[in-house]
Design an enzyme around this catalytic site. Structure first.
Site, short mmCIF file in Angstrom:
data_model
loop_
_atom_site.label_atom_id
_atom_site.label_comp_id
_atom_site.label_asym_id
_atom_site.label_seq_id
_atom_site.Cartn_x
_atom_site.Cartn_y
_atom_site.Cartn_z
N ARG A 60 0.56 -1.10 0.17
CA ARG A 60 0.00 -0.06 -0.02
C ARG A 60 1.00 1.33 -0.07
NH1 ARG A 60 -3.85 2.82 4.23
NH2 ARG A 60 -5.33 3.82 2.84
N HIS A 64 0.47 4.53 -2.41
CA HIS A 64 0.40 5.80 -1.93
C HIS A 64 1.61 6.75 -2.36
CE1 HIS A 64 -3.20 5.74 1.08
NE2 HIS A 64 -3.26 4.77 0.19
N ASP A 65 2.53 6.20 -2.79
CA ASP A 65 3.76 6.94 -3.32
C ASP A 65 3.74 7.31 -4.69
OD1 ASP A 65 6.31 8.19 -3.47
OD2 ASP A 65 7.50 6.26 -4.16
N SER A 74 8.27 10.25 -2.03
CA SER A 74 7.79 11.48 -1.26
C SER A 74 7.16 11.03 -0.18
CB SER A 74 7.25 12.31 -2.30
OG SER A 74 5.92 11.86 -2.73
N ASN A 92 -3.46 8.91 4.63
CA ASN A 92 -1.98 8.37 5.31
C ASN A 92 -2.10 8.30 6.66
OD1 ASN A 92 -1.38 8.09 2.58
ND2 ASN A 92 0.17 9.92 2.52
N HIS A 191 -6.19 -5.98 -2.47
CA HIS A 191 -7.03 -6.08 -1.15
C HIS A 191 -7.33 -7.52 -1.01
CE1 HIS A 191 -8.51 -1.53 -1.09
NE2 HIS A 191 -7.25 -1.62 -1.11
C1 HEM Z 1 -9.08 1.46 -6.09
C2 HEM Z 1 -8.87 2.37 -4.94
C3 HEM Z 1 -8.31 2.00 -3.63
C4 HEM Z 1 -9.27 2.53 -2.40
C5 HEM Z 1 -10.22 3.37 -2.43
C6 HEM Z 1 -8.45 1.75 -1.47
C7 HEM Z 1 -8.48 2.27 -0.18
C8 HEM Z 1 -7.93 1.38 1.01
C9 HEM Z 1 -8.40 1.45 2.40
C10 HEM Z 1 -9.42 2.44 2.91
C11 HEM Z 1 -7.76 0.83 3.14
C12 HEM Z 1 -7.69 0.59 4.72
C13 HEM Z 1 -7.00 1.73 5.29
C14 HEM Z 1 -7.09 1.61 6.87
O1 HEM Z 1 -8.13 1.14 7.45
O2 HEM Z 1 -6.12 2.29 7.74
C15 HEM Z 1 -6.95 0.20 2.29
C16 HEM Z 1 -5.74 -0.97 2.61
C17 HEM Z 1 -4.85 -1.41 1.89
N1 HEM Z 1 -4.79 -1.00 0.20
FE1 HEM Z 1 -5.94 -0.14 -0.70
N2 HEM Z 1 -7.36 1.11 -1.85
C18 HEM Z 1 -7.10 1.26 -3.10
C19 HEM Z 1 -6.34 0.65 -4.01
C20 HEM Z 1 -5.29 0.19 -3.89
C21 HEM Z 1 -4.16 -0.38 -4.64
C22 HEM Z 1 -4.00 -0.06 -6.10
C23 HEM Z 1 -3.39 -1.12 -3.95
C24 HEM Z 1 -1.90 -1.89 -4.19
C25 HEM Z 1 -1.76 -1.92 -5.43
C26 HEM Z 1 -3.82 -1.05 -2.36
C27 HEM Z 1 -3.40 -1.69 -1.54
C28 HEM Z 1 -3.91 -1.87 -0.20
C29 HEM Z 1 -3.52 -2.83 0.82
C30 HEM Z 1 -2.31 -3.94 0.45
C31 HEM Z 1 -4.06 -2.65 1.96
C32 HEM Z 1 -3.89 -3.17 3.44
C33 HEM Z 1 -2.75 -2.38 4.11
C34 HEM Z 1 -2.40 -3.17 5.54
O3 HEM Z 1 -2.75 -3.93 6.03
O4 HEM Z 1 -1.47 -2.34 6.08
N3 HEM Z 1 -5.16 -0.61 -2.38
N4 HEM Z 1 -7.06 0.63 0.82
#
Ligand code: HEM
Ligand code: NAG
Length: 316
Positions: A60, A64-65, A74, A92, A191
């Protein structure tokens, strides 16, 4: 001696050529840091064994980078009294994690190849290691990114998609980064690993209609209507430690955790693609790997732009 001069000239020429085109190359460090990939993989595997969530968190971090003015590390810059970074931006703050793991990989690399490998490239390689550790696709990572001397909290607040986004918003926010709807859908498969906080999915499980009632009820057990904002749930109910298309199977069963997850399968423009991925993991893997390379290519700094940071948390 003459031979080594020719050799040096060739290195310089290829450096200038890639600088001129701003292109990344998988062999960028093959002479200057031959043990780079082995080192990153080893340290990432160790970090994930210590803390199973770390692969997801670093994946993630890379997203975000890249979405905030390109893959230039950054996101890793700390705030100071005179510098505002991205770590405290809305998407973030209290959410991104894994900075210490990148720090320890960087200090090991400073030991074996001093002042050579950018923090932006470390992030790209560490993200892949996270994917591979959990059984995801192996792909070649183009390298040669350099590190930014600036950051933008404003861009972090506006360029990263929120969990409340509709599918059309997701498509257009990814399009703004040169990624199409297919890239966006495949990348959302990230996800299949990792966790989210109650505050990010509460309104989906309490208010949205496109949710399996039994799934919503189970989630409400640990995510009350008020309070418990930081309580965690797996983004993938089926197999949270296995990268793969179970994420898409969940969406077909209306068991997406975030509003933005379920939005991909809600009679919208990528419904068919979600269905395809849910039944064919190898198509998902091929598309995910290609989309990761594409995301990693978002406006990198190359050649003489930017710098190679000595410490990922601050500019030199
Ligand atoms: C499509 C749009 C996306 C949205 C709206 C989104 C949103 C989110 C949100 C809200 C979380 C939970 C954060 C929290 O509760 O602190 C999350 C977690 C995560 N996202 Fe996304 N995300 C998106 C796309 C992506 C992409 C493109 C990737 C990587 C290629 C990604 C990888 C992850 C991962 C691996 C987690 C879990 C992180 C952890 O357990 O520390 N996401 N995302
Ligand atoms: C998945 O899709 C690929 C590429 O279209 C195809 O070759 C393969 O047979 C499909 N696998 C399954 C299980 O349907």
């Amino acid at each position: 001696m003459a031979l080594s001069k020719i050799f040096l000239t060739l290195i310089l020429l290829s450096f200038l050529a890639s600088a001129a085109h701003g292109q990344l190359s998988p062999t960028f460090y093959s002479r200057t840091c031959p043990n780079l990939e082995r080192t990153v993989n080893m340290m990432m595997f160790r970090a994930i064994r210590r803390e199973p969530r770390m692969g997801a968190s670093i994946l993630r971090l890379f997203f975000h980078d890249c979405f905030v003015n390109g893959c230039d590390a950054s996101v890793l810059l700390d705030d100071t009294p005179t510098f505002t970074g991205e770590k405290n931006a809305g998407p973030n703050l209290n959410s991104l994690r894994g900075y210490e793991v990148i720090d320890s990989i960087k200090s090991q690399l400073e030991r074996i190849c001093s002042a050579t490998v950018s923090c932006a490239d470390i992030l790209a390689l560490a993200a892949r290691a996270g994917v591979v550790f959990h059984g995801g696709p192996k792909y070649v990572v183009p390298l040669g990114r350099r590190d930014a001397r600036t950051a933008s909290q404003l861009a972090a607040n506006t360029n990263l998609p929120p969990a409340s986004a509709s599918v059309n918003t997701l498509i257009s926010m990814f399009a703004a980064k040169g990624l199409d709807a297919r890239d966006m859908t495949a990348l959302s498969g990230a996800h299949s690993i990792g966790l989210a906080r109650c505050t990010t999915y509460r309104s989906h499980i309490y208010n949205d209609l496109d949710v399996d009632p039994a799934y919503a009820a189970a989630r409400k057990q640990t995510c009350p209507a008020s309070g418990g904002d930081g309580n965690l749930a797996p983004l993938n109910i089926q197999n949270p430690n296995r990268f793969g298309n179970t994420y898409f199977q969940n969406l077909v069963a209306r068991r997406g955790l975030l509003h933005s997850d379920q939005a991909l399968f809600d009679n919208g423009p990528v419904n068919g693609l979600v269905q395809l991925y849910s039944t064919n993991n190898s198509v998902f893997y091929t598309d995910f790997a290609a989309a990761m390379v594409k995301m990693g290519n978002i406006s990198p700094l190359t050649g003489f732009n930017g710098e190679i940071r000595r410490n990922c948390r601050r500019v030199n």
